[in-house]
Motif scaffolding. Structure first.
Motif, short mmCIF file in Angstrom:
data_model
loop_
_atom_site.label_atom_id
_atom_site.label_comp_id
_atom_site.label_asym_id
_atom_site.label_seq_id
_atom_site.Cartn_x
_atom_site.Cartn_y
_atom_site.Cartn_z
N ILE A 24 0.85 -1.21 0.00
CA ILE A 24 0.00 0.00 0.00
C ILE A 24 0.88 1.26 0.00
N ALA A 25 1.96 1.20 0.83
CA ALA A 25 2.87 2.35 0.89
C ALA A 25 3.51 2.59 -0.48
N ALA A 26 3.90 1.50 -1.14
CA ALA A 26 4.51 1.62 -2.47
C ALA A 26 3.52 2.22 -3.46
N CYS A 27 2.26 1.77 -3.37
CA CYS A 27 1.21 2.29 -4.27
C CYS A 27 1.04 3.80 -4.06
N LEU A 28 0.99 4.19 -2.78
CA LEU A 28 0.80 5.61 -2.47
C LEU A 28 1.97 6.43 -3.02
N ARG A 29 3.16 5.87 -2.82
CA ARG A 29 4.35 6.59 -3.27
C ARG A 29 4.32 6.74 -4.81
N VAL A 30 4.02 5.63 -5.48
CA VAL A 30 3.97 5.67 -6.95
C VAL A 30 2.90 6.65 -7.42
N ALA A 31 1.70 6.55 -6.79
CA ALA A 31 0.58 7.39 -7.24
C ALA A 31 0.90 8.88 -7.12
N PHE A 32 1.58 9.25 -6.02
CA PHE A 32 1.81 10.68 -5.79
C PHE A 32 3.09 11.21 -6.45
N TRP A 33 4.06 10.32 -6.68
CA TRP A 33 5.33 10.84 -7.18
C TRP A 33 5.68 10.44 -8.61
N ALA A 34 5.01 9.44 -9.14
CA ALA A 34 5.34 9.04 -10.52
C ALA A 34 4.69 9.99 -11.51
N THR A 35 5.15 9.93 -12.77
CA THR A 35 4.56 10.80 -13.80
C THR A 35 3.14 10.33 -14.12
N PRO A 36 2.27 11.24 -14.60
CA PRO A 36 0.89 10.85 -14.92
C PRO A 36 0.82 9.66 -15.89
N LYS A 37 1.78 9.60 -16.84
CA LYS A 37 1.77 8.50 -17.81
C LYS A 37 1.95 7.15 -17.11
N ILE A 38 2.90 7.11 -16.18
CA ILE A 38 3.16 5.85 -15.47
C ILE A 38 1.98 5.48 -14.57
N VAL A 39 1.40 6.49 -13.92
CA VAL A 39 0.25 6.21 -13.04
C VAL A 39 -0.92 5.67 -13.87
N THR A 40 -1.14 6.26 -15.04
CA THR A 40 -2.21 5.77 -15.92
C THR A 40 -1.92 4.34 -16.37
N ASP A 41 -0.66 4.08 -16.73
CA ASP A 41 -0.30 2.71 -17.12
C ASP A 41 -0.53 1.73 -15.97
N LEU A 42 -0.18 2.18 -14.75
CA LEU A 42 -0.38 1.30 -13.60
C LEU A 42 -1.87 1.06 -13.33
N SER A 43 -2.68 2.09 -13.55
CA SER A 43 -4.14 1.89 -13.42
C SER A 43 -4.61 0.83 -14.39
N ASN A 44 -4.09 0.89 -15.61
CA ASN A 44 -4.45 -0.12 -16.61
C ASN A 44 -3.99 -1.50 -16.17
N VAL A 45 -2.79 -1.57 -15.58
CA VAL A 45 -2.26 -2.86 -15.11
C VAL A 45 -3.19 -3.44 -14.05
N VAL A 46 -3.58 -2.59 -13.10
CA VAL A 46 -4.43 -3.05 -11.99
C VAL A 46 -5.78 -3.52 -12.54
N ALA A 47 -6.34 -2.74 -13.46
CA ALA A 47 -7.63 -3.13 -14.04
C ALA A 47 -7.51 -4.46 -14.79
N LEU A 48 -6.47 -4.56 -15.60
CA LEU A 48 -6.32 -5.80 -16.39
C LEU A 48 -5.98 -7.00 -15.53
N SER A 49 -5.42 -6.75 -14.35
CA SER A 49 -5.14 -7.87 -13.44
C SER A 49 -6.42 -8.65 -13.14
N LEU A 50 -7.53 -7.93 -13.07
CA LEU A 50 -8.81 -8.60 -12.80
C LEU A 50 -9.19 -9.52 -13.95
N ALA A 51 -9.00 -9.02 -15.18
CA ALA A 51 -9.32 -9.85 -16.35
C ALA A 51 -8.41 -11.08 -16.37
N PHE A 52 -7.13 -10.88 -16.03
CA PHE A 52 -6.20 -12.01 -15.97
C PHE A 52 -6.61 -12.99 -14.88
#
Lengths: 382, 312
Positions: A24-52
């Protein structure tokens, strides 16, 4: 439970709590400090994890093949988008429309195909995967359909208005975490065990009163629902949909990754989602996509996925690489062979007698084989 | 009436391609129990081989579709024949090297065929690009090459494709019924263990089955290429119709799969022609719907129910 087992269990629990907190701490850190592009990509990863995860449920728990998971994701995306645009559903709840649509389509595909050998489900889902972009193009046209809504973070979150990608990431992560937690809980219980029984020994499962057909139907519907939910969640960071988003190749790539990285836990779906999102980015960054000829082939996405599929098929017999790392049953825990019951002894002796008889017959055939005159006389008679 | 006749004639060429793919899929599934999802890609790859044979190894070929080059090296019919032979070798090689070591596990085998699907697609895209190319028909294809029957036009190449396909599949039926290899093939599909015990060389028979299926796919690809042009995704649509047609035959009857191919092509053309909201793209969806309805109503397809239900 012995004292030692109880200690191991509490250590495990503590390790899980620490790992979850760190995650959770890593997620928070990534969400607040990573670039918007990476955060959007990570959102896609999390969403697609469900499909997987839905695909892992099908392939590793039920032993079924779905080659149209990308289409289920697409159905979910379509339903979520139109639930907001056409029916005025709140944007926060739109992924649930995807869940419902995915479940329904999964059930419609499963009801006829599960009555037949397993290959039919693969066949029908593959057809769905091919047909989906064509249907969507016909319904929505060539132009993308944009979501009529925004994801504005509430003031108590402290997220700035132009940092909506952070809020979107949290929404997607919350949906995914709750769903994975619920489904993993379901799989740990009797339903999960029934899934495995219906996969490994369907006849025995039927004999024990497990409704195998109905169970598989629920499994496919659940998997479709998870993919549909993933589609709805993908619309949160993406905000638009068109017929090129979910081509048939997506389903095949998803299947390849689920086969390669899937395991007995739904969390094994995450590596697949990471590869699916970041591999093209990595290839583009290295300019490999524009190379042609043999070198271009080896550096292409298709070749990498093909190599992954073939390696999974050969090295793990289709069980996935995670299977190689899963805990084996220690030798001391291996159950001793049950003692033969008196009633079974008679059966055993009859079987042994038959085996002896068979050996004698083989011996006799060998003798006849050594005597060509006997054989020729026999052939003349025939 | 003439319009109906015209649409029926129009469905012939596509029907032949669907029928050929369906027969190839059924043959492989029947003998090995493996659903060969790479069948369409194998056919697409063979069509590119035919294209290369017909144009010669011109570097210009890789980036453009220059119709002047067609027939420059080999005539189209010879190129298709060459592609069939090469495809048969590839089919046999696939069975021996890729499928046989993992054939005991259906999931792994299907995974391997999907791997082949992706590999062939990637190879073609990287070798010849993703552009549309043109391979002529081995039959006359000019505006005058037609018969006018009842106000409808029956094109020579449609008739040629249909008759070739019927002849080849008829030959296949004869091969299966009148030759020793065919007898062995039937024995293996009926009872593999029993065939092994009576001395049939099962592995060779399976290899032959894959080779024949690849050859039929190559023929379908080569013949239909004159109608739909050559591109990496040319077989996606055909594969879906081929799978649907194979389903009508319960995945095990090449004869019924053959009939199913023409049936789906007929349905496709008629739906596209007579139903106002169905255009040529959406016919695929209707085929899918028909497939689902057939599986609902008659899960065994066109096969006798008892035979199909024994497969469960």
């Amino acid at each position: 439970m012995t004292v030692q087992e109880s200690r191991i269990s509490s250590v495990k629990r503590a390790a899980w709590i620490i790992a979850s907190a760190a995650f959770i701490a890593a997620c928070l850190r990534v969400a607040f400090w990573a670039t918007p592009k990476i955060v959007t990509d990570l959102s896609n990863v999390v969403a697609l994890s469900l499909a997987f995860a839905g695909l892992v449920l099908l392939t590793h728990y039920l032993g079924l093949l779905s080659l149209g998971q990308g289409a289920f994701v697409g159905v979910g995306a379509y339903a979520a988008l139109h639930a907001v645009n056409d029916f005025g559903a709140p944007v926060l709840w739109m992924p649930l429309a995807g869940l419902v649509a995915g479940t329904l389509v999964g059930a419609v595909v499963a009801i006829p195909s599960l009555r037949l050998p397993k290959a039919y489900l693969a066949l029908l889902t593959l057809s769905l995967g091919v047909a989906y972009p064509i249907i969507l193009r016909q319904i929505d046209g060539n132009l993308p359909v944009t979501l009529d809504g925004e994801f504005v973070a509430p003031s108590w979150t402290g997220i700035a208005e132009n940092d909506e990608h952070i809020w979107e990431f949290f929404i997607v992560a919350a949906y995914a975490a709750v769903t994975l937690f619920l489904v993993q809980g379901l799989l740990r219980g009797p339903i999960g065990r029934a899934f495995i029984a219906s996969r490994d020994q369907p006849e025995a499962a039927r004999a024990f009163g497990i409704p195998v057909y109905r169970l598989r139907l629920y499994g496919v519907a659940l998997s479709g629902g998870m993919a549909g939910l993933a589609g709805g969640l993908l619309m949160i960071p993406t905000n638009f949909n068109d017929y090129t988003h979910f081509p048939e190749e997506l389903s095949i790539k998803m299947f390849a990754l689920a086969m390669a990285f899937g395991g007995s836990r739904l969390i094994s779906a995450v590596p697949g989602a990471i590869v699916l999102i970041f591999l093209p980015v990595w290839l583009i960054d290295r300019n490999w996509v524009v190379e042609y000829g043999w070198v271009g082939l080896v550096k292409s996405e298709g070749f990498i996925y093909a190599a992954l599929l073939l390696a999974t098929a050969y090295l793990t017999k289709g069980k996935g690489f995670m299977h190689l790392f899963e805990r084996r049953q220690p030798k001391s825990e291996v159950q001793p062979e049950p003692e033969v019951q008196p009633s079974n002894r008679q059966v055993t002796s009859v079987v042994r007698g038959l085996v002896d008889l068979d050996e004698q017959l083989v011996h006799l055939e060998g003798l006849v084989g050594d005597r060509p005159d006997i054989r020729s006389r026999q052939e003349t008679k025939d | 009436m003439s319009l109906f006749l015209q649409r029926t004639f129009d469905s012939l060429a596509n029907g032949s391609a669907y029928a050929a793919l369906a027969v190839a899929i059924s043959m492989v599934f029947r003998s090995t129990g493996v659903l060969n999802l790479a069948q369409g890609q194998l056919a697409m790859f063979s069509t590119y081989i035919a294209l290369v044979l017909a144009t010669g190894p011109s570097p210009y070929m890789k980036f453009s579709s220059n119709t002047d080059l067609i027939g420059a090296a080999w005539p189209v019919w010879a190129a298709i024949l060459g592609a069939i032979v090469i495809s048969m070798v590839i089919g046999a090689f696939t069975e021996r090297v890729i499928i046989r070591p993992i054939s005991a596990d259906p999931v792994a085998a299907v995974g391997a065929t999907l791997g082949l699907y992706l590999l062939l697609g990637a190879f073609v895209r990287k070798q010849w690009g993703g552009r549309t190319m043109f391979l002529g028909s081995p039959f006359p294809q000019t505006a005058e090459d037609r018969w006018d029957i009842g106000g409808a036009r029956l094109w020579h190449d449609s008739v040629g494709i249909t008759l070739t396909m019927i002849a080849v599949l008829g030959l296949l039926a004869v091969l299966q019924r009148r030759t020793k290899a065919g007898l062995a093939f039937r024995a293996v599909t009926s009872n593999r263990t029993g065939s092994l015990l009576v001395g049939v060389r099962v592995s060779r028979v399976l290899m032959l089955g894959w080779a024949l299926a690849a050859g039929i796919g190559a023929l379908a690809g080569g013949l239909i290429a004159g109608e739909i042009n050559v591109r990496p995704d040319m077989m996606g649509r055909l594969l879906v119709f081929g799978l649907a047609a194979a389903t009508l035959g319960g995945l095990r009857s090449p004869a019924l799969a053959f009939v199913g191919g023409y049936l789906f092509a007929f349905l496709e053309t008629m739906l596209g022609g007579y139903v106002s909201f169905v255009d040529s793209q959406v016919t695929l969806v209707w085929a899918l719907l028909v497939l689902i309805i057939v599986l609902f109503v008659r899960p065994s397809g066109l096969m006798p129910r008892t035979e199909a239900w024994q497969q469960r």
